[in-house]
Every structure is written in structure tokens, then in C-alpha cells.
Motif scaffolding. Structure first.
Motif, PDB file in Angstrom:
ATOM      1  N   ARG A 165      17.970  85.442  33.083  1.00 34.96           N
ATOM      2  CA  ARG A 165      17.139  84.939  31.995  1.00 34.96           C
ATOM      3  C   ARG A 165      17.318  83.437  31.818  1.00 34.96           C
ATOM      4  N   ILE A 166      18.507  82.933  32.117  1.00 34.67           N
ATOM      5  CA  ILE A 166      18.773  81.506  31.988  1.00 34.67           C
ATOM      6  C   ILE A 166      18.885  80.920  33.388  1.00 34.67           C
ATOM      7  N   ASP A 167      18.005  80.000  33.702  1.00 35.46           N
ATOM      8  CA  ASP A 167      17.952  79.435  35.051  1.00 35.46           C
ATOM      9  C   ASP A 167      18.524  78.015  35.045  1.00 35.46           C
ATOM     10  N   PRO A 168      19.227  77.632  36.124  1.00 34.60           N
ATOM     11  CA  PRO A 168      19.770  76.263  36.198  1.00 34.60           C
ATOM     12  C   PRO A 168      18.710  75.179  36.117  1.00 34.60           C
ATOM     13  N   SER A 169      17.461  75.530  36.425  1.00 34.04           N
ATOM     14  CA  SER A 169      16.398  74.526  36.339  1.00 34.04           C
ATOM     15  C   SER A 169      16.254  73.985  34.917  1.00 34.04           C
ATOM     16  N   LEU A 170      16.640  74.784  33.922  1.00 36.99           N
ATOM     17  CA  LEU A 170      16.546  74.327  32.539  1.00 36.99           C
ATOM     18  C   LEU A 170      17.481  73.149  32.285  1.00 36.99           C
ATOM     19  N   VAL A 171      18.639  73.175  32.909  1.00 38.79           N
ATOM     20  CA  VAL A 171      19.593  72.072  32.734  1.00 38.79           C
ATOM     21  C   VAL A 171      18.999  70.787  33.301  1.00 38.79           C
ATOM     22  N   ILE A 172      18.345  70.903  34.449  1.00 39.83           N
ATOM     23  CA  ILE A 172      17.731  69.723  35.056  1.00 39.83           C
ATOM     24  C   ILE A 172      16.626  69.176  34.161  1.00 39.83           C
ATOM     25  N   LEU A 173      15.775  70.057  33.636  1.00 43.49           N
ATOM     26  CA  LEU A 173      14.726  69.606  32.730  1.00 43.49           C
ATOM     27  C   LEU A 173      15.307  68.954  31.474  1.00 43.49           C
ATOM     28  N   LEU A 174      16.385  69.529  30.969  1.00 43.29           N
ATOM     29  CA  LEU A 174      17.030  68.968  29.785  1.00 43.29           C
ATOM     30  C   LEU A 174      17.559  67.568  30.071  1.00 43.29           C
ATOM     31  N   LEU A 175      18.189  67.394  31.232  1.00 46.90           N
ATOM     32  CA  LEU A 175      18.721  66.080  31.605  1.00 46.90           C
ATOM     33  C   LEU A 175      17.592  65.066  31.797  1.00 46.90           C
ATOM     34  N   ILE A 176      16.523  65.486  32.469  1.00 56.97           N
ATOM     35  CA  ILE A 176      15.389  64.579  32.688  1.00 56.97           C
ATOM     36  C   ILE A 176      14.829  64.110  31.357  1.00 56.97           C
ATOM     37  N   SER A 177      14.627  65.042  30.439  1.00 54.25           N
ATOM     38  CA  SER A 177      13.993  64.702  29.164  1.00 54.25           C
ATOM     39  C   SER A 177      14.871  63.799  28.315  1.00 54.25           C
ATOM     40  N   ILE A 178      16.147  64.122  28.179  1.00 53.39           N
ATOM     41  CA  ILE A 178      17.009  63.322  27.297  1.00 53.39           C
ATOM     42  C   ILE A 178      17.274  61.947  27.902  1.00 53.39           C
ATOM     43  N   ILE A 179      17.406  61.864  29.230  1.00 54.85           N
ATOM     44  CA  ILE A 179      17.611  60.557  29.860  1.00 54.85           C
ATOM     45  C   ILE A 179      16.373  59.682  29.691  1.00 54.85           C
ATOM     46  N   THR A 180      15.199  60.271  29.866  1.00 60.44           N
ATOM     47  CA  THR A 180      13.957  59.507  29.713  1.00 60.44           C
ATOM     48  C   THR A 180      13.807  58.992  28.296  1.00 60.44           C
TER      49      THR A 180
END
Length: 531
Positions: A165-180
Motif C-alpha cells: 500500500r505504501i510505495d517508495p515512489s511516494l518518498v521521491i515525490l515528497l522529496l521533489i515537492s519539498i525541495i522545489t
């Protein structure tokens, strides 16, 4: 304005983040082997009555018998000793899947594969009582390919990889968004600080902030802006096939421009030589020409290979990162009042086009999803636990490039069936990012040691986490602005209230003076440059 219009067409499409529980996955892998040669193929099955092992090692191996000359609606023409304790493949059609399964089981077969010339769907029927053998659908073209590679002597294994249910891709999206968002706020702060330093303060009559090229300084402008967005998304819904190419062209131009602006700013900061020269009384920069060529080339490569799902998402995310970053720096909101009005209207816009419009569309798919995924969005909508997989490779459909995309790593093995992505709309980064940028500039005006900037970034991070948690718990997509707007707006207002600066924070400083005869709210002394 090109780079402005592209992203605001559909502010938020994060509701399509594809979360699936392991029990909801109806796709599996057919592992075909003959000696040392092996190949995997996609199959569709129903986990509720044909559970499969989760790993290849746990899957039992069967010899495959080619019975595609029959649809197996009865036992005629099939000798039990030929298929006993083996996997058999038959053709789809003439009778229900359950009937085929019952006949195969009565013949002693251990596995039933149904070769299909049509779209693969989850096997479903009312009467599966007594059926104990696994059943799955496979593409007929895949079976023909397997025959050509392995001949008639094939061994097969069926297994369904676990999909969390929880995919590692979410961590990448979270990092992309907060860094941007953080970088966008920091860049806006740097531009504001440099502008104030060079002008002698925000009260200077000649000062014009260079931290943004587009100013939203009145509620009327914000309302018109959002109204234009609503009109544009409706036009996209009805004229998608025509407008999508215009949007793609605009994105190529806007992303190349953003990439150039961001990289050029970095090179300026690093004091890289420009290599200036003159041609026919025109001053040119070798550095800028080379950089422009590189940025245009990157954008063109994306345009050419935009439908290569296996890898082009990396380039799209890179371009999207710089696009959002440059947008946050380019657009300026004049005060917190404008921020509240804009974010509130966009929240209503988001909720309406996600949750309300499905009641008015024929397909039952929201206008937001339809525009983001293209005309085939209705085909991608699941019915309960059902899935549909094209029987033949489909021509790629054009999609508007307005999302960050990261493949779902937990479903990587199932990419044989169709590549699954977690996606986040550019609007979910840009909209709160504009508030973060305003907070960052307000820190400069008030000498507040980045307290507004850090608190708004933290609020954005918590809002994104809340969005992901809500998606996981509900197992359905959510409009991210539904969580991001309250988190960021309430946190920023709370900080201003605790510091006793709500009046200044609400009305802003220099920008409002441009449209009125009021004196600046802050004195020149309070706008001294701070580090």
C-alpha cells in the motif's frame, strides 16, 4: 505568460496517485521457461478465488499443453491423460470463464490459461463453486511469441508479486515537492533581498522588485485568473485532441526557458565567465548561447520521446522541477490577503473539478482526471477490484505534461502489464510554493530570521504527509490542496499572530503602495538587509 498558462490549466491532479492494496492487485506474471531460457508475460486473474504465490520460488512448475484449437466449453476433443496435472491454454469465447474452469478441472488439469484476442479483464462470474484450480487470461500474441521462442515444450509458473500500500515512489515525490518549494522560497528571498539592497529599501519610490515578473496584487485579478483557469480546463475537456499539442508545445518552450533561467542563475552565482563578444553591434554571450542550446535540446528530446514511459519520466520530472521552481520565483503575490484568496479559490476549484464533476460527465470520471490522463481516462477507471489490460500494444495517447511521475517500485514486476506511476500535479507544488515565497520575502521585510519561511516549509511538508496518509488509509486519490492549503495558510497566520505582525503580514508592504496612495507599512530602517 506562456509558462504561466501551462501549469494553471489544471492546477492539481494528485488525486490520481495510484495506490493499490496487495489484495486488490489483479495482475500476475506467467513465467515461461525451457531449459535455461525464460521469459515473463502479463496475465490477469482473480485473487478472490484463484490465489497465486507471491514469489517465483514459491510457484509450482507445470508443463504447458497447447489446446488453443478449442474454447473448452465441454470435454469433447480433449483427452484427460493429455492435460492431467498440467497447465493448459485454450481460447477465449463461446462460454463463461467459470464453465471453462469447471471443464478443465474435471479433465484433471492443474492450471487453466485462456488466450484472449480481446482486452484482458479480471475473470469474474457468479458460479465458481467447486473450482479449485488457478485460472488466468493471457494475451494470445504473448502465447504465439512464447511458442516461437520456446517451441511446444514449455514449462510455466504463475505468481502474483506483492504490491504494498505504501510505495517508495511516494518518498521521491515528497522529496521533489519539498525541495522545489524550499528552493523557490529561498530564490524569491534572495531576489527580494538583492532588490531592497540595491534600491535602498522598500519605501524607495523607484524600487521595483525583481523577484517576480507577474504580480497578483488585487482580489479582482485573482478572481479573473481563477475564472480563466476554469474556462481553460473546460475547453481542454471538450477539445482535448486539438489543444493537447498546443499545451505540449507551450510546455517545451516554458520548460526550456525555466531550465535556462535556473541554470544561468547558478552560473551567475558561481561567477562563471560569460565569454562576451559582439557581432554587428550586437552583444552576445557564449555562455548563454551554449546554455540555451543545451536547454532547447533537452526540451526537444523530451518532446520526441514523451511517450516512452519506461524512462522519459526522469526527464519530465527534471523539466518539471525547474518549471515549478522558476514559476514560484516568477509569480509574486503582494500580500497574505491575496494568498488566502488565491489558495481558497484554488481549493474550491480543485474540489469541484475532482469530486463534483463526475456527477455530470457521461463516463463518471472527473473533468480533472479526464484532462490529466486524456480521453482514455474512463478506460483506466477500475470497477471495484477489476482491471482491464489491452490485448495488443496500444498506440500511446497524448497526455498533458503537468505532473511529476515516478514508477511504483513495489509493482515493478507488473510493469509487463502496464507501467504504474505515482503522480503529483505541478499545482500541488506551485500553489503552496507561492505562499512560501511570500513568507520568505516577508522575512526580508521584517528581519525575522527566516521564521516565516521555515514554518511555511514545515507546514507544506506536514500537509504532503497528511495527503499521502489519507490516500493510503482510504485507498483512493485525494486532492492535495485539500490538505496543503489549510496546513500552510493556518500555520503562516499563526506565526504572524504570535509575533504580533498580522496587520503587516495581511496587507503586505511595498506592492500595495503601487496601487494606492498609502504610505509603506514598514519604515526603511526595518527593511535593512539581513543574512
Amino acid at each position: 505568460m506562456h509558462r504561466v498558462l501551462v501549469v494553471w490549466i489544471t492546477v492539481n491532479v494528485s488525486q490520481m496517485l495510484p495506490f493499490s492494496q496487495q489484495t486488490n492487485c489483479q495482475q500476475a506474471i506467467l513465467h515461461v521457461l525451457n531449459g535455461s531460457t525464460a521469459q515473463d508475460f502479463c496475465i490477469a486473474y482473480n485473487h478472490s478465488w484463484t490465489p497465486l504465490p507471491q514469489t517465483l520460488d514459491a510457484a509450482e512448475e507445470y508443463s504447458l499443453v497447447n489446446m488453443t484449437s478449442t474454447t473448452l466449453c465441454n470435454q469433447s476433443g480433449v483427452r484427460p491423460e493429455v492435460v492431467k496435472d498440467k497447465a493448459m491454454v485454450v481460447m477465449r469465447g463461446d462460454c463463461p470463464f467459470s464453465q471453462k474452469a469447471q471443464v478443465a478441472q474435471s479433465l484433471g488439469a492443474s492450471v487453466l490459461l485462456i488466450a484472449s484476442l480481446e482486452t484482458l479483464v479480471t475473470p469474474s462470474a457468479d458460479n465458481y463453486s467447486g473450482v479449485q484450480i488457478p485460472l488466468a487470461l493471457m494475451r494470445y500474441g504473448d502465447f504465439v511469441e512464447a511458442q516461437q521462442v520456446f517451441g511446444e515444450e514449455m514449462q510455466v509458473r504463475l505468481y502474483a508479486p506483492r504490491v504494498g500500500r505504501i510505495d517508495p515512489s511516494l518518498v521521491i515525490l515528497l522529496l521533489i515537492s519539498i525541495i522545489t518549494v524550499a528552493l523557490g522560497g529561498y530564490w524569491s528571498r534572495a531576489c527580494e533581498r538583492d532588490g531592497l539592497s540595491s534600491s535602498g529599501g522598500c519605501g524607495s519610490a523607484g524600487y521595483k522588485a525583481d523577484s517576480g515578473d507577474l504580480f497578483l496584487a488585487s482580489p479582482l485579478k485573482v478572481v479573473i485568473f481563477v475564472a480563466l483557469m476554469c474556462g481553460m480546463i473546460i475547453l481542454m475537456y471538450y477539445f482535448y485532441n486539438y489543444l493537447v499539442y498546443i499545451i505540449i508545445a507551450m510546455f517545451c518552450f516554458a520548460s526550456a526557458t525555466a531550465l535556462f533561467q535556473c541554470l544561468n542563475a547558478v552560473l551567475e552565482k558561481l561567477r562563471c565567465p560569460s565569454g562576451s563578444f559582439t557581432i554587428r553591434n550586437t552583444d552576445l554571450s557564449a555562455r548563454c548561447l551554449i546554455l540555451a542550446a543545451v536547454c532547447i535540446s533537452v526540451s526537444v528530446v523530451w518532446a520526441v520521446y514523451r511517450n516512452e514511459d519506461r524512462w522519459i519520466w526522469i526527464l519530465q520530472d527534471i523539466l518539471g522541477f525547474f518549471f515549478c521552481l522558476n514559476f514560484i520565483k516568477t509569480v509574486s503575490l503582494s500580500n497574505f490577503k491575496i494568498c488566502v484568496i488565491l489558495l481558497s479559490l484554488l481549493l474550491l476549484y480543485d474540489v469541484f473539478f475532482v469530486f463534483i464533476t463526475p456527477f455530470f460527465t457521461k463516463s463518471g470520471v472527473s473533468v480533472m482526471v479526464q484532462v490529466a490522463l486524456g480521453p482514455n481516462a474512463s478506460n483506466e477507471k477500475t470497477q471495484g477490484n477489476m482491471v482491464a489490460i489491452p490485448a495488443e500494444p496500444q498506440a500511446p495517447t497524448e497526455k498533458i505534461p503537468i505532473v511529476m511521475r515516478v514508477p511504483r517500485f513495489s509493482a515493478w514486476a507488473l510493469n509487463l502489464c502496464q507501467v504504474q506511476f505515482s503522480i503529483l500535479g505541478y499545482g500541488d507544488i506551485i500553489v503552496p510554493g507561492l505562499l512560501v515565497a511570500y513568507c520568505s520575502k516577508f522575512d526580508v521585510w521584517m528581519n525575522s530570521k527566516k521564521i516565516y519561511f521555515f514554518s511555511s516549509c514545515l507546514a507544506y511538508l506536514l500537509g504532503m504527509i497528511a495527503t499521502f496518509v489519507a490516500m493510503v488509509l482510504s485507498d483512493t486519490g485525494q486532492p492535495a490542496l485539500l490538505y496543503l492549503v489549510p496546513f500552510t495558510v493556518i500555520t503562516s497566520a499563526a506565526v504572524a499572530g504570535c509575533r504580533g505582525e498580522m496587520r503587516q503580514f495581511w496587507t503586505g508592504t511595498f506592492y500595495e503602495v503601487l496601487d494606492s496612495s498609502r504610505e509603506p507599512l514598514l519604515s526603511d530602517a526595518r527593511t535593512a538587509r539581513t543574512d
